[in-house]
Design an enzyme around this catalytic site. Structure first.
Site, mmCIF file in Angstrom:
data_model
loop_
_atom_site.group_PDB
_atom_site.id
_atom_site.type_symbol
_atom_site.label_atom_id
_atom_site.label_comp_id
_atom_site.label_asym_id
_atom_site.label_seq_id
_atom_site.Cartn_x
_atom_site.Cartn_y
_atom_site.Cartn_z
ATOM 1 N N ASP A 47 139.945 40.437 -110.835
ATOM 2 C CA ASP A 47 139.705 40.114 -112.247
ATOM 3 C C ASP A 47 141.040 39.807 -112.921
ATOM 4 O O ASP A 47 141.870 40.693 -113.104
ATOM 5 C CB ASP A 47 139.038 41.305 -112.955
ATOM 6 N N TYR A 52 146.799 36.984 -119.022
ATOM 7 C CA TYR A 52 147.626 37.918 -118.239
ATOM 8 C C TYR A 52 148.840 37.207 -117.622
ATOM 9 O O TYR A 52 149.744 37.875 -117.112
ATOM 10 C CB TYR A 52 146.815 38.572 -117.106
ATOM 11 N N LYS A 77 139.594 34.231 -117.347
ATOM 12 C CA LYS A 77 139.099 34.185 -118.730
ATOM 13 C C LYS A 77 139.878 33.155 -119.560
ATOM 14 O O LYS A 77 141.103 33.083 -119.437
ATOM 15 C CB LYS A 77 139.255 35.569 -119.393
ATOM 16 N N HIS A 110 137.393 35.173 -123.281
ATOM 17 C CA HIS A 110 138.092 36.461 -123.338
ATOM 18 C C HIS A 110 137.829 37.212 -124.643
ATOM 19 O O HIS A 110 137.742 38.446 -124.660
ATOM 20 C CB HIS A 110 139.604 36.219 -123.167
HETATM 21 N N1 LIG Z 1 138.444 41.717 -121.046
HETATM 22 C C1 LIG Z 1 139.351 42.481 -121.626
HETATM 23 O O1 LIG Z 1 139.655 42.337 -122.822
HETATM 24 C C2 LIG Z 1 140.024 43.549 -120.818
HETATM 25 C C3 LIG Z 1 140.801 44.527 -121.449
HETATM 26 C C4 LIG Z 1 141.413 45.493 -120.672
HETATM 27 C C5 LIG Z 1 141.251 45.469 -119.294
HETATM 28 N N2 LIG Z 1 140.506 44.502 -118.695
HETATM 29 C C6 LIG Z 1 140.321 44.438 -117.219
HETATM 30 O O2 LIG Z 1 139.998 45.735 -116.750
HETATM 31 C C7 LIG Z 1 140.948 46.117 -115.749
HETATM 32 C C8 LIG Z 1 141.120 47.613 -115.752
HETATM 33 O O3 LIG Z 1 141.584 48.056 -117.004
HETATM 34 P P1 LIG Z 1 142.944 48.843 -117.201
HETATM 35 O O4 LIG Z 1 143.862 48.509 -116.145
HETATM 36 O O5 LIG Z 1 143.480 48.516 -118.484
HETATM 37 O O6 LIG Z 1 142.454 50.349 -117.227
HETATM 38 P P2 LIG Z 1 142.010 51.375 -116.061
HETATM 39 O O7 LIG Z 1 141.721 50.660 -114.802
HETATM 40 O O8 LIG Z 1 140.996 52.233 -116.701
HETATM 41 O O9 LIG Z 1 143.295 52.281 -115.897
HETATM 42 C C9 LIG Z 1 144.440 51.831 -115.219
HETATM 43 C C10 LIG Z 1 145.392 53.015 -115.154
HETATM 44 O O10 LIG Z 1 144.800 54.025 -114.351
HETATM 45 C C11 LIG Z 1 145.717 54.434 -113.342
HETATM 46 N N3 LIG Z 1 144.953 54.648 -112.113
HETATM 47 C C12 LIG Z 1 144.307 53.720 -111.364
HETATM 48 N N4 LIG Z 1 143.731 54.311 -110.295
HETATM 49 C C13 LIG Z 1 144.014 55.629 -110.386
HETATM 50 C C14 LIG Z 1 143.697 56.742 -109.577
HETATM 51 N N5 LIG Z 1 142.983 56.607 -108.468
HETATM 52 N N6 LIG Z 1 144.154 57.972 -109.970
HETATM 53 C C15 LIG Z 1 144.881 58.118 -111.076
HETATM 54 N N7 LIG Z 1 145.215 57.086 -111.892
HETATM 55 C C16 LIG Z 1 144.787 55.852 -111.543
HETATM 56 C C17 LIG Z 1 146.694 53.303 -113.192
HETATM 57 O O11 LIG Z 1 147.978 53.800 -112.885
HETATM 58 P P3 LIG Z 1 148.707 53.488 -111.476
HETATM 59 O O12 LIG Z 1 149.083 52.024 -111.502
HETATM 60 O O13 LIG Z 1 149.829 54.429 -111.471
HETATM 61 O O14 LIG Z 1 147.687 53.774 -110.402
HETATM 62 C C18 LIG Z 1 146.715 52.649 -114.571
HETATM 63 O O15 LIG Z 1 147.685 53.247 -115.387
HETATM 64 C C19 LIG Z 1 142.186 45.317 -116.130
HETATM 65 O O16 LIG Z 1 143.138 45.231 -115.096
HETATM 66 C C20 LIG Z 1 141.572 44.007 -116.491
HETATM 67 O O17 LIG Z 1 141.244 43.266 -115.318
HETATM 68 C C21 LIG Z 1 139.886 43.540 -119.437
#
Ligand SMILES: NC(=O)c1ccc[n+]([C@@H]2O[C@H](COP(=O)([O-])OP(=O)(O)OC[C@H]3O[C@@H](n4cnc5c(N)ncnc54)[C@H](OP(=O)(O)O)[C@@H]3O)[C@@H](O)[C@H]2O)c1
Length: 285
Positions: A47, A52, A77, A110
């Protein structure tokens, strides 16, 4: 590990329910290495987004992976500054070029601002020419969602919104289900919030199943029928997050996690500020 799960979209295409999100990964080596590692571990769904600024690194990692393009599901997006019926089609051609591919599996708008109706028409046109297979929305939750749901010739295949145990989006998922639209969870781990990962309810289930809290929460998303793509550049976390296909949460587990619903959202920017801030950001080609 048993077989990863797939969802069939309202377009008939199959989407791996679990993927890797690459938001906040630096373009170049960081994104490239993360995607290569993910594909090596068995992930088949990435994704990304124009905003990004790392689509080219995603495309390069996929090209170098040796995997068949058909095996991998790419979501990207369009950003509001490239909305409009013609503008979005020009932007799609640039995306295909950056991603080194001749089709996008799932293309989302997006944000729900700007000329989103024109952009949606442009995406529908791109489906007809085969440049895009499925289309959908991200961050549409108010009357603009209903406007697209009712007006669109091609109903959105997916709606990507903030969703996690503190804000499980049950009503929204039920609202879009009649259109065959599936919910995709962003911030699935609460953006890594230690408070969420250390909730007693989650820890207790994790201990019983011999899994980590992150694995329990990701499994919860899957069992709700949501699509999920946690972000991590840490190969240990990446492997851990993908190792969730051999457990099942019981109805009691799901009910226990449901008690964490507090209505808390991490992203609280007003629509007025979104209009102002998002239109001011112009991602580079
Ligand atoms: N459409 C939108 O507007 C929108 C907005 C936000 C996000 N997104 C999408 O959603 C995806 C995920 O969102 P996000 O990255 O913001 O939040 P997330 O996946 O909820 O959280 C990511 C965080 O969690 C940690 N993490 C991941 N796996 C872990 C584990 N097994 N144990 C402990 N910590 C862990 C990561 O740190 P480490 O790197 O240290 O593991 C990182 O700091 C994005 O990459 C993007 O593709 C879309």
């Amino acid at each position: 590990m048993t077989t990863p799960l797939y969802k069939t979209l309202n377009t008939g295409y199959h989407m791996p329910q679990m993927g890797l999100g690459v938001y906040l990964m630096a373009p170049g080596q960081e994104t490239y290495e993360a995607v290569r590692t993910a594909l090596h571990l068995g992930y088949r769904h990435i994704d990304t987004a124009h905003a990004y600024q790392n689509e080219a690194s995603v495309g390069q990692a996929i090209a170098d992976s040796g995997l068949n393009r058909e095996e991998i599901f790419i979501t990207t997006k369009l950003w509001p500054t490239e909305y409009g019926e013609q503008e979005s089609q020009t932007a799609i051609d640039k995306m295909l070029n950056r991603l080194q591919t001749d089709y996008i599996d799932l293309l989302l708008l997006h944000q729900s601002i700007g000329d989103y109706i024109g952009a949606y028409k442009g995406m529908e046109a791109a489906v007809k020419t085969g440049k895009v297979r499925s289309i959908g929305l991200s961050n549409f939750e108010d009357e603009r969602l209903d406007e697209v749901l009712t007006k669109a010739d091609i109903k959105p295949a997916a709606l990507q919104v903030e969703a996690h145990p503190y804000f499980p989006q049950d009503d929204l998922a039920a609202h879009i289900a009649p259109y065959g639209t599936v919910l995709e969870s962003w911030y699935p781990l609460g953006h890594g919030d230690p408070a969420l990962l250390n909730e007693a309810v989650v820890l207790k289930i994790a201990e019983r199943l011999n899994k980590t809290p992150a694995q329990v929460i990701l499994r919860w998303h899957l069992q709700k029928g949501y699509i999920v793509f946690p972000k991590t550049t840490n190969p240990v976390h990446m492997a851990e997050n993908f190792n969730i296909f051999d457990i099942t949460l019981t109805a009691e587990d799901m009910a226990a996690i449901a008690t964490l619903n507090s209505g808390k959202r991490y992203f609280t920017m007003s629509m007025a500020d979104r209009e102002k801030n998002f239109m001011a950001y112009v991602p580079a080609d």
